[in-house]
Write a protein that holds these residues in place. Structure first.
Motif, PDB file in Angstrom:
ATOM      1  N   ALA A   1      -0.281 -20.901 -24.284  1.00 44.29           N
ATOM      2  CA  ALA A   1       1.353 -20.963 -24.065  1.00 44.29           C
ATOM      3  C   ALA A   1       1.328 -20.165 -22.340  1.00 44.29           C
ATOM      4  O   ALA A   1       2.091 -20.633 -21.660  1.00 44.29           O
ATOM      5  CB  ALA A   1       2.054 -22.153 -24.755  1.00 44.29           C
ATOM      6  N   PHE A   2       1.515 -18.833 -23.050  1.00 45.73           N
ATOM      7  CA  PHE A   2       1.676 -18.226 -22.476  1.00 45.73           C
ATOM      8  C   PHE A   2       0.547 -17.525 -21.065  1.00 45.73           C
ATOM      9  O   PHE A   2       1.212 -17.960 -19.827  1.00 45.73           O
ATOM     10  CB  PHE A   2       1.020 -16.663 -23.100  1.00 45.73           C
ATOM     11  CG  PHE A   2       1.334 -15.242 -22.407  1.00 45.73           C
ATOM     12  CD1 PHE A   2       2.456 -14.877 -22.177  1.00 45.73           C
ATOM     13  CD2 PHE A   2       0.585 -14.808 -21.801  1.00 45.73           C
ATOM     14  CE1 PHE A   2       2.494 -13.426 -20.369  1.00 45.73           C
ATOM     15  CE2 PHE A   2       0.254 -13.900 -20.885  1.00 45.73           C
ATOM     16  CZ  PHE A   2       1.313 -13.091 -19.992  1.00 45.73           C
ATOM     17  N   THR A   3      -0.669 -18.044 -21.025  1.00 48.72           N
ATOM     18  CA  THR A   3      -1.410 -18.865 -20.186  1.00 48.72           C
ATOM     19  C   THR A   3      -1.284 -19.466 -18.841  1.00 48.72           C
ATOM     20  O   THR A   3      -1.260 -19.446 -17.813  1.00 48.72           O
ATOM     21  CB  THR A   3      -3.153 -19.049 -20.845  1.00 48.72           C
ATOM     22  OG1 THR A   3      -3.134 -17.849 -20.923  1.00 48.72           O
ATOM     23  CG2 THR A   3      -3.843 -18.966 -19.568  1.00 48.72           C
ATOM     24  N   TRP A   4      -0.529 -20.672 -19.565  1.00 44.15           N
ATOM     25  CA  TRP A   4       0.153 -22.189 -19.045  1.00 44.15           C
ATOM     26  C   TRP A   4       0.832 -21.261 -18.229  1.00 44.15           C
ATOM     27  O   TRP A   4       1.134 -21.311 -17.050  1.00 44.15           O
ATOM     28  CB  TRP A   4       0.586 -23.189 -19.818  1.00 44.15           C
ATOM     29  CG  TRP A   4       1.582 -23.720 -19.408  1.00 44.15           C
ATOM     30  CD1 TRP A   4       2.026 -24.460 -18.042  1.00 44.15           C
ATOM     31  CD2 TRP A   4       2.214 -24.661 -20.347  1.00 44.15           C
ATOM     32  NE1 TRP A   4       2.395 -25.152 -18.036  1.00 44.15           N
ATOM     33  CE2 TRP A   4       3.551 -25.519 -18.913  1.00 44.15           C
ATOM     34  CE3 TRP A   4       3.532 -24.861 -21.290  1.00 44.15           C
ATOM     35  CZ2 TRP A   4       3.976 -26.327 -19.515  1.00 44.15           C
ATOM     36  CZ3 TRP A   4       3.883 -25.006 -21.648  1.00 44.15           C
ATOM     37  CH2 TRP A   4       4.622 -25.896 -20.737  1.00 44.15           C
ATOM     38  N   GLY A   5       1.822 -20.317 -18.547  1.00 40.93           N
ATOM     39  CA  GLY A   5       2.930 -20.099 -17.718  1.00 40.93           C
ATOM     40  C   GLY A   5       2.446 -19.230 -16.291  1.00 40.93           C
ATOM     41  O   GLY A   5       2.903 -19.404 -15.639  1.00 40.93           O
ATOM     42  N   VAL A   6       1.346 -18.185 -16.466  1.00 40.44           N
ATOM     43  CA  VAL A   6       0.585 -17.660 -15.566  1.00 40.44           C
ATOM     44  C   VAL A   6       0.237 -18.635 -14.366  1.00 40.44           C
ATOM     45  O   VAL A   6      -0.018 -18.526 -13.543  1.00 40.44           O
ATOM     46  CB  VAL A   6      -0.331 -16.518 -16.499  1.00 40.44           C
ATOM     47  CG1 VAL A   6      -1.167 -15.347 -14.957  1.00 40.44           C
ATOM     48  CG2 VAL A   6       0.667 -15.653 -17.106  1.00 40.44           C
ATOM     49  N   LEU A   7      -0.765 -19.198 -15.217  1.00 41.97           N
ATOM     50  CA  LEU A   7      -1.619 -20.017 -14.176  1.00 41.97           C
ATOM     51  C   LEU A   7      -0.302 -21.077 -13.053  1.00 41.97           C
ATOM     52  O   LEU A   7      -0.952 -21.306 -12.078  1.00 41.97           O
ATOM     53  CB  LEU A   7      -2.430 -20.893 -14.975  1.00 41.97           C
ATOM     54  CG  LEU A   7      -3.087 -20.699 -15.773  1.00 41.97           C
ATOM     55  CD1 LEU A   7      -4.500 -21.641 -16.321  1.00 41.97           C
ATOM     56  CD2 LEU A   7      -4.131 -19.336 -14.908  1.00 41.97           C
ATOM     57  N   ASP A   8       0.929 -21.699 -13.817  1.00 41.84           N
ATOM     58  CA  ASP A   8       1.743 -22.330 -13.562  1.00 41.84           C
ATOM     59  C   ASP A   8       2.428 -21.331 -12.071  1.00 41.84           C
ATOM     60  O   ASP A   8       2.322 -21.765 -10.815  1.00 41.84           O
ATOM     61  CB  ASP A   8       3.032 -22.201 -13.988  1.00 41.84           C
ATOM     62  CG  ASP A   8       4.130 -23.454 -13.762  1.00 41.84           C
ATOM     63  OD1 ASP A   8       3.535 -24.944 -13.233  1.00 41.84           O
ATOM     64  OD2 ASP A   8       4.844 -23.508 -13.245  1.00 41.84           O
ATOM     65  N   ARG A   9       2.443 -19.801 -12.455  1.00 38.05           N
ATOM     66  CA  ARG A   9       2.907 -19.296 -11.662  1.00 38.05           C
ATOM     67  C   ARG A   9       1.623 -18.903 -10.143  1.00 38.05           C
ATOM     68  O   ARG A   9       2.192 -19.414  -8.692  1.00 38.05           O
ATOM     69  CB  ARG A   9       3.924 -18.114 -12.158  1.00 38.05           C
ATOM     70  CG  ARG A   9       4.323 -16.704 -10.611  1.00 38.05           C
ATOM     71  CD  ARG A   9       5.392 -17.707 -10.216  1.00 38.05           C
ATOM     72  NE  ARG A   9       6.509 -16.788  -8.500  1.00 38.05           N
ATOM     73  CZ  ARG A   9       5.560 -16.694  -7.744  1.00 38.05           C
ATOM     74  NH1 ARG A   9       4.740 -18.009  -7.275  1.00 38.05           N
ATOM     75  NH2 ARG A   9       5.744 -15.742  -6.685  1.00 38.05           N
ATOM     76  N   LEU A  10       1.185 -18.796 -10.128  1.00 44.69           N
ATOM     77  CA  LEU A  10      -0.302 -18.464  -9.601  1.00 44.69           C
ATOM     78  C   LEU A  10      -0.684 -19.680  -9.257  1.00 44.69           C
ATOM     79  O   LEU A  10      -0.841 -19.691  -7.717  1.00 44.69           O
ATOM     80  CB  LEU A  10      -1.381 -18.248 -10.197  1.00 44.69           C
ATOM     81  CG  LEU A  10      -1.615 -16.954 -11.238  1.00 44.69           C
ATOM     82  CD1 LEU A  10      -3.096 -16.835 -11.377  1.00 44.69           C
ATOM     83  CD2 LEU A  10      -0.696 -15.528  -9.956  1.00 44.69           C
ATOM     84  N   LEU A  11      -0.092 -21.109  -9.084  1.00 49.08           N
ATOM     85  CA  LEU A  11      -0.829 -22.000  -8.725  1.00 49.08           C
ATOM     86  C   LEU A  11       0.342 -22.451  -7.674  1.00 49.08           C
ATOM     87  O   LEU A  11       0.395 -23.506  -6.824  1.00 49.08           O
ATOM     88  CB  LEU A  11      -1.004 -23.303  -9.582  1.00 49.08           C
ATOM     89  CG  LEU A  11      -1.834 -23.348 -10.432  1.00 49.08           C
ATOM     90  CD1 LEU A  11      -2.128 -24.272 -11.792  1.00 49.08           C
ATOM     91  CD2 LEU A  11      -3.592 -22.834  -9.179  1.00 49.08           C
ATOM     92  N   GLU A  12       1.797 -21.811  -7.800  1.00 53.70           N
ATOM     93  CA  GLU A  12       3.189 -22.081  -7.197  1.00 53.70           C
ATOM     94  C   GLU A  12       2.319 -21.322  -6.040  1.00 53.70           C
ATOM     95  O   GLU A  12       3.415 -21.738  -4.803  1.00 53.70           O
ATOM     96  CB  GLU A  12       4.195 -21.690  -7.662  1.00 53.70           C
ATOM     97  CG  GLU A  12       5.366 -22.100  -7.497  1.00 53.70           C
ATOM     98  CD  GLU A  12       6.409 -21.517  -8.018  1.00 53.70           C
ATOM     99  OE1 GLU A  12       6.802 -22.789  -8.690  1.00 53.70           O
ATOM    100  OE2 GLU A  12       6.729 -20.207  -7.876  1.00 53.70           O
ATOM    101  N   ASP A  13       1.818 -20.322  -5.616  1.00 55.11           N
ATOM    102  CA  ASP A  13       1.639 -19.472  -4.298  1.00 55.11           C
ATOM    103  C   ASP A  13       0.495 -20.067  -3.574  1.00 55.11           C
ATOM    104  O   ASP A  13      -0.653 -20.611  -4.014  1.00 55.11           O
ATOM    105  CB  ASP A  13       0.869 -17.768  -5.039  1.00 55.11           C
ATOM    106  CG  ASP A  13       0.790 -17.350  -4.266  1.00 55.11           C
ATOM    107  OD1 ASP A  13       1.538 -17.716  -2.527  1.00 55.11           O
ATOM    108  OD2 ASP A  13       1.303 -15.771  -3.751  1.00 55.11           O
TER     109      ASP A  13
END
Length: 373
Positions: A47-59
């Motif tokens: 779920a940590f990686t979920w957060g990382v991907l969520d932020r990267l996809l936001e860019d």
């Protein structure tokens, strides 16, 4: 077709066409080039990686060429790819959100004890310590004495139902990002990387199959266990089969533990961490060696892929969590991990976004190799 450089392999014509598909329309000259993602596994810590991907996809300016994942990293990769195929960046973020909320609703997806274990996670805030659960020691002993073939003769796996609801193999194959999933052959001990037409729900379950908790997953007559034993995650598919030169590792497993493990669970967890980091460190050692040869002019740089390496991690936030927390699928805990991942990605973007396409922001030797002396 554009050419690409590979470590140890002469330059050949690339067949990768996903970069253009993944790139947003109207990319400008200053936009970062496509990146590859390498996603570690670690049970619910994914779920940590979920957060990382969520932020990267936001860019909106970041685009992705390939993603390699193992165990929970493979699940994140597959769900993100399906979301991209169905609805672009917003679809990928929504898909990851739906997947992890489904995990939270169904529990035990990452092997939370035996089927008869009592789940008291709701009684504990955030990083609930299952070690404090009076049933935990009892069920842990059973897991050491009995195999999943004995205590789970029907081969029940709640993770299969969740994955089937969120991963569509057809979407995986048409996604604008190449997906690579690693599992370990039980017979040979070697990694098998599933991609393209090989990708399936079974491949994802094989990549996440801890043998103490789940029966081996059979694919084409071959049994497979968790990919972490042979590559967590495997980097070589990204080197050989994508065109991107920037590779971002999302690391979950701590590299160091300052306190000596003393309980059976702590010892087993640290052994797994060391084992699951070994393949990654070996690949990074080889990459560092090639970089050294190139920098010393001992090989032709035109024949090798000159990778730029980056890493998103948060040892301060993840390392203090107890071993049992990797099995905790309580919603508030998963959301906390997601928040840690988003924060880690934000810090990395603030510090190193400008390095993409220009230089590595990860010192492999200092981070992975010199500390072993």
């Amino acid at each position: 077709m554009a050419t690409r450089r590979r470590p140890g392999v002469p330059t050949t014509t690339s067949t990768a066409t996903r970069t253009a598909a993944a790139a947003p329309a109207g990319r400008t000259r200053g936009t970062p080039p496509p990146i590859d993602l390498a996603l570690q596994g670690g049970g619910s810590h994914g779920a940590f990686t979920w957060g990382v991907l969520d932020r990267l996809l936001e860019d909106e300016e970041l685009c992705f060429d390939g993603v390699s994942g193992t165990s929970a990293g493979a699940l994140n990769a597959a769900v993100m790819a399906c979301g991209l195929a169905a609805g672009g960046r917003a679809g990928a973020r929504a898909a990851l959100d739906a997947f992890w909320n489904d995990i939270a609703s169904h529990g035990r997806c990452f092997g939370q004890g035996t089927p008869w274990a009592v789940d008291l996670s709701a009684a504990w805030p955030l990083a609930w310590p299952a070690e404090a659960n009076p049933f935990h020691a009892w069920t842990s002993q059973w897991l050491r004495w009995l195999s999943p073939y004995q205590w789970n003769p029907l081969g029940l796996d709640p993770l299969r139902d969740v994955v089937q609801r969120h991963v569509r193999p057809a979407d995986l194959r048409r996604a604008p990002v190449a997906v690579f999933v690693t599992a370990t052959s039980v017979r040979s001990g070697q990694p098998r990387v599933f991609s393209a037409s090989d990708l399936s729900v079974d491949a994802l379950l094989a990549s996440a199959c801890l043998p103490q908790l789940f029966r081996a997953v059979h694919i084409d007559g071959e049994p497979y266990w968790d990919g972490g034993y042979s590559g967590n995650p495997a980097l070589w598919p990204l080197i050989y089969r994508t065109s991107a030169l920037d590779l971002v590792l999302v690391r979950i497993n701590p590299l160091e533990r300052t306190r000596l493990p003393s309980t059976a669970d702590e010892i087993a967890d640290r052994v797994n961490e060391i084992t699951f980091n070994a393949g990654l460190i070996g690949e990074l050692r080889a990459i560092a060696f090639v970089h050294k040869l190139v920098s010393e002019g001992r090989v032709d740089p035109g024949r090798y892929k000159d990778l730029r390496l980056h890493m998103v991690a948060d040892d301060e936030g993840l390392a203090p969590l107890p071993p049992s927390s990797k099995l905790n699928t309580e919603r508030s805990f998963l959301l906390r991990l997601r928040a840690l991942g988003r924060d880690a990605a934000e810090r990395w973007l603030q510090a190193h976004r400008g390095d993409l396409g220009r230089r590595s922001s990860l010192d492999v030797r200092a981070t992975f190799l010199e500390r072993q002396r």
